[in-house]
Write a protein that holds these residues in place. Structure first.
Motif, mmCIF file in Angstrom:
data_model
loop_
_atom_site.group_PDB
_atom_site.id
_atom_site.type_symbol
_atom_site.label_atom_id
_atom_site.label_comp_id
_atom_site.label_asym_id
_atom_site.label_seq_id
_atom_site.Cartn_x
_atom_site.Cartn_y
_atom_site.Cartn_z
ATOM 1 N N GLN A 1 0.832 -1.201 0.000
ATOM 2 C CA GLN A 1 0.000 0.000 0.000
ATOM 3 C C GLN A 1 0.867 1.250 0.000
ATOM 4 O OE1 GLN A 1 -3.403 0.616 0.063
ATOM 5 N NE2 GLN A 1 -3.752 -1.544 -0.423
ATOM 6 N N LEU A 2 1.868 1.222 0.872
ATOM 7 C CA LEU A 2 2.735 2.388 1.038
ATOM 8 C C LEU A 2 3.543 2.664 -0.244
ATOM 9 C CD1 LEU A 2 3.409 4.283 3.426
ATOM 10 C CD2 LEU A 2 5.375 2.829 3.902
ATOM 11 N N ALA A 3 4.118 1.613 -0.800
ATOM 12 C CA ALA A 3 5.021 1.792 -1.944
ATOM 13 C C ALA A 3 4.284 2.256 -3.191
ATOM 14 C CB ALA A 3 5.749 0.483 -2.220
ATOM 15 N N LEU A 4 3.001 1.927 -3.268
ATOM 16 C CA LEU A 4 2.240 2.285 -4.464
ATOM 17 C C LEU A 4 1.384 3.527 -4.248
ATOM 18 C CD1 LEU A 4 1.216 -1.318 -5.531
ATOM 19 C CD2 LEU A 4 3.034 0.132 -6.495
ATOM 20 N N GLY A 5 1.602 4.217 -3.138
ATOM 21 C CA GLY A 5 0.829 5.426 -2.891
ATOM 22 C C GLY A 5 -0.622 5.135 -2.577
ATOM 23 N N PHE A 6 -0.868 4.052 -1.848
ATOM 24 C CA PHE A 6 -2.215 3.692 -1.396
ATOM 25 C C PHE A 6 -3.190 3.482 -2.546
ATOM 26 C CE2 PHE A 6 -0.187 6.358 1.811
ATOM 27 C CZ PHE A 6 -0.107 5.459 2.856
ATOM 28 N N PRO A 7 -2.920 2.503 -3.387
ATOM 29 C CA PRO A 7 -3.868 2.206 -4.472
ATOM 30 C C PRO A 7 -5.245 1.831 -3.918
ATOM 31 C CG PRO A 7 -2.289 0.424 -4.191
ATOM 32 C CD PRO A 7 -1.801 1.556 -3.371
ATOM 33 N N GLY A 8 -5.262 1.332 -2.700
ATOM 34 C CA GLY A 8 -6.543 0.967 -2.078
ATOM 35 C C GLY A 8 -7.472 2.151 -1.915
ATOM 36 N N LEU A 9 -6.920 3.347 -1.941
ATOM 37 C CA LEU A 9 -7.764 4.532 -1.792
ATOM 38 C C LEU A 9 -8.482 4.881 -3.093
ATOM 39 C CD1 LEU A 9 -5.699 7.017 0.382
ATOM 40 C CD2 LEU A 9 -7.620 5.564 1.015
ATOM 41 N N ARG A 10 -8.017 4.304 -4.181
ATOM 42 C CA ARG A 10 -8.623 4.673 -5.462
ATOM 43 C C ARG A 10 -9.829 3.804 -5.822
ATOM 44 N NH1 ARG A 10 -3.426 6.866 -6.233
ATOM 45 N NH2 ARG A 10 -2.223 4.999 -6.652
ATOM 46 N N THR A 11 -9.991 2.681 -5.117
ATOM 47 C CA THR A 11 -11.192 1.849 -5.320
ATOM 48 C C THR A 11 -12.183 2.193 -4.223
ATOM 49 O OG1 THR A 11 -10.433 0.074 -3.914
ATOM 50 C CG2 THR A 11 -9.719 0.005 -6.191
ATOM 51 N N LEU A 12 -12.848 3.307 -4.416
ATOM 52 C CA LEU A 12 -13.699 3.834 -3.351
ATOM 53 C C LEU A 12 -14.975 3.029 -3.166
ATOM 54 C CD1 LEU A 12 -13.328 7.669 -3.728
ATOM 55 C CD2 LEU A 12 -12.139 6.057 -2.261
ATOM 56 N N SER A 13 -15.421 2.995 -1.931
ATOM 57 C CA SER A 13 -16.703 2.369 -1.543
ATOM 58 C C SER A 13 -16.911 1.013 -2.206
ATOM 59 C CB SER A 13 -17.875 3.290 -1.885
ATOM 60 O OG SER A 13 -17.972 3.472 -3.282
ATOM 61 N N SER A 14 -15.839 0.225 -2.330
ATOM 62 C CA SER A 14 -16.006 -1.136 -2.845
ATOM 63 C C SER A 14 -16.577 -2.031 -1.753
ATOM 64 C CB SER A 14 -14.657 -1.685 -3.296
ATOM 65 O OG SER A 14 -13.787 -1.753 -2.183
ATOM 66 N N ARG A 15 -16.489 -1.534 -0.503
ATOM 67 C CA ARG A 15 -16.982 -2.245 0.682
ATOM 68 C C ARG A 15 -16.296 -3.585 0.878
ATOM 69 N NH1 ARG A 15 -17.846 -2.062 4.979
ATOM 70 N NH2 ARG A 15 -19.070 -3.421 6.227
#
Lengths: 195, 195
Positions: free
Chosen positions: A181-195
């Motif tokens: 997550q850290l190395a990629l600049g938090f890609p998880g933040l770009r898939t919003l509200s996927s729940r």
DNA sequence: ACGTTAGAGACACCCAGTGCCACCCGGCAA
DNA sequence: TTGCCGGGTGGCACTGGGTGTCTCTAACGT
């Protein structure tokens, strides 16, 4: 001094058990001394503070982390080398996992120990910042080395918390997940509200 | 209670000055009480611990951060909203900068205060993690919200350290620089040995 | 003028941590 | 055996952070 090391380990385990059972603040140095069959004064010769009894041989871990970082190859991305070093230094045998859980539950759960941990982490950060500084040719006190050091440590700590709370995952897997997550600049933040 | 708040501020300034002059550990609660013209007992009614005298109205800042985050628009990237909130909450008037420097030099420089700071930061992290959880639909205790909270806070702290050490930069600029590195996955690591 | 009440001081107490001294015990030379 | 020596230990007193409790006082409304 053989006796000394033995005593130290016995005292440490007694302290760990008492802290786990009754809470860090509720246990006095006298309680630990009594449980370990030594005097209060001797307890403070084994461990400079009550909190130190929880950390065991932590400085040895920091030294090992430093050696691991020094041995990394330069064609490896910096963050990958730090991640690998963190994973390696936290690669415990299965038999040691229960005690590690006990230790980390205290360190991450007890406010007084959380506070104390900052001082220990500072040593880790110095080592990591030094590594990044060497790799990038910057000063160890510049923004980037410091930032990488503190945020990778934040990643490691968070991975520990998740590992501790979950109970089904591997520490190595959690560490890799956090570093990714850290190395990629938090890609998880770009898939919003996927729940 | 008007008098009360006034006393509190006077005590705080006395403590800050004594700490800066003689070092946190060297100053006793009695010293502060005497300098402020109150009794030791009254000092501990103003501030629960010696360390709290350095932090001022920190919980008010945390509350403000929470409100700022709650007011962010959803079309803004999550990290950008957190960065903006950090910048906003640390937007001091020029006249307040000297006292901020004094405070932060103590917090970041004195080991005992570094330790205490962890407890304060935990409140900040809870707020930020809650924001990320809301934005991503995840649990506040999941890996991503926690990780974003701790690493953004790491970024903010590092920015503070650089700002404090440098003396010529703007706090807002340092915060933005740190958040940019973080949000882009440390692009600075890819320009190796640029020196 | 009368009680009421919050803030302040005084005091005793607990506990972490430290410095100091006395002790005990194993080794070692005379 | 005797005497010396050095390290680990216990005992003890002391400092300093923090708390609980009692008392006093001064402002307040009636």
């Amino acid at each position: 001094m053989d006796v000394r090391a033995d005593t130290r380990a016995r005292v440490e385990q007694a302290a760990l058990d008492l802290f786990t059972l009754n809470g860090f603040e509720q246990v006095t140095a006298d309680d630990i001394a009594e449980a370990a069959g030594i005097s209060r004064r001797t307890f403070f010769r084994c461990f400079a503070t009550k909190a130190d009894a929880v950390w065991g041989e932590f400085s040895a871990h920091v030294d090992r982390l430093e050696r691991l970082l020094a041995a990394t190859r330069d064609d490896q991305p910096v963050l990958a080398s730090i991640c690998a070093a963190y994973v390696e230094v936290n690669d415990y045998a299965a038999a040691d996992l229960p005690i590690l859980r006990q230790r980390m539950a205290l360190i991450l759960g007890e406010p007084a120990l959380q506070a104390h941990s900052q001082v220990r982490y500072a040593d880790v950060d110095r080592v990591v910042a030094g590594h990044v500084a060497r790799r990038t040719g910057q000063s160890p006190v510049a923004l980037l080395p410091r930032l990488v050091a503190t945020s990778t440590r934040a990643a490691a700590t968070t991975a520990f918390e998740v590992w501790l709370a979950d109970g089904t995952t591997t520490l190595a897997a959690d560490l890799h997940a956090a570093f990714d997550q850290l190395a990629l600049g938090f890609p998880g933040l770009r898939t919003l509200s996927s729940r």
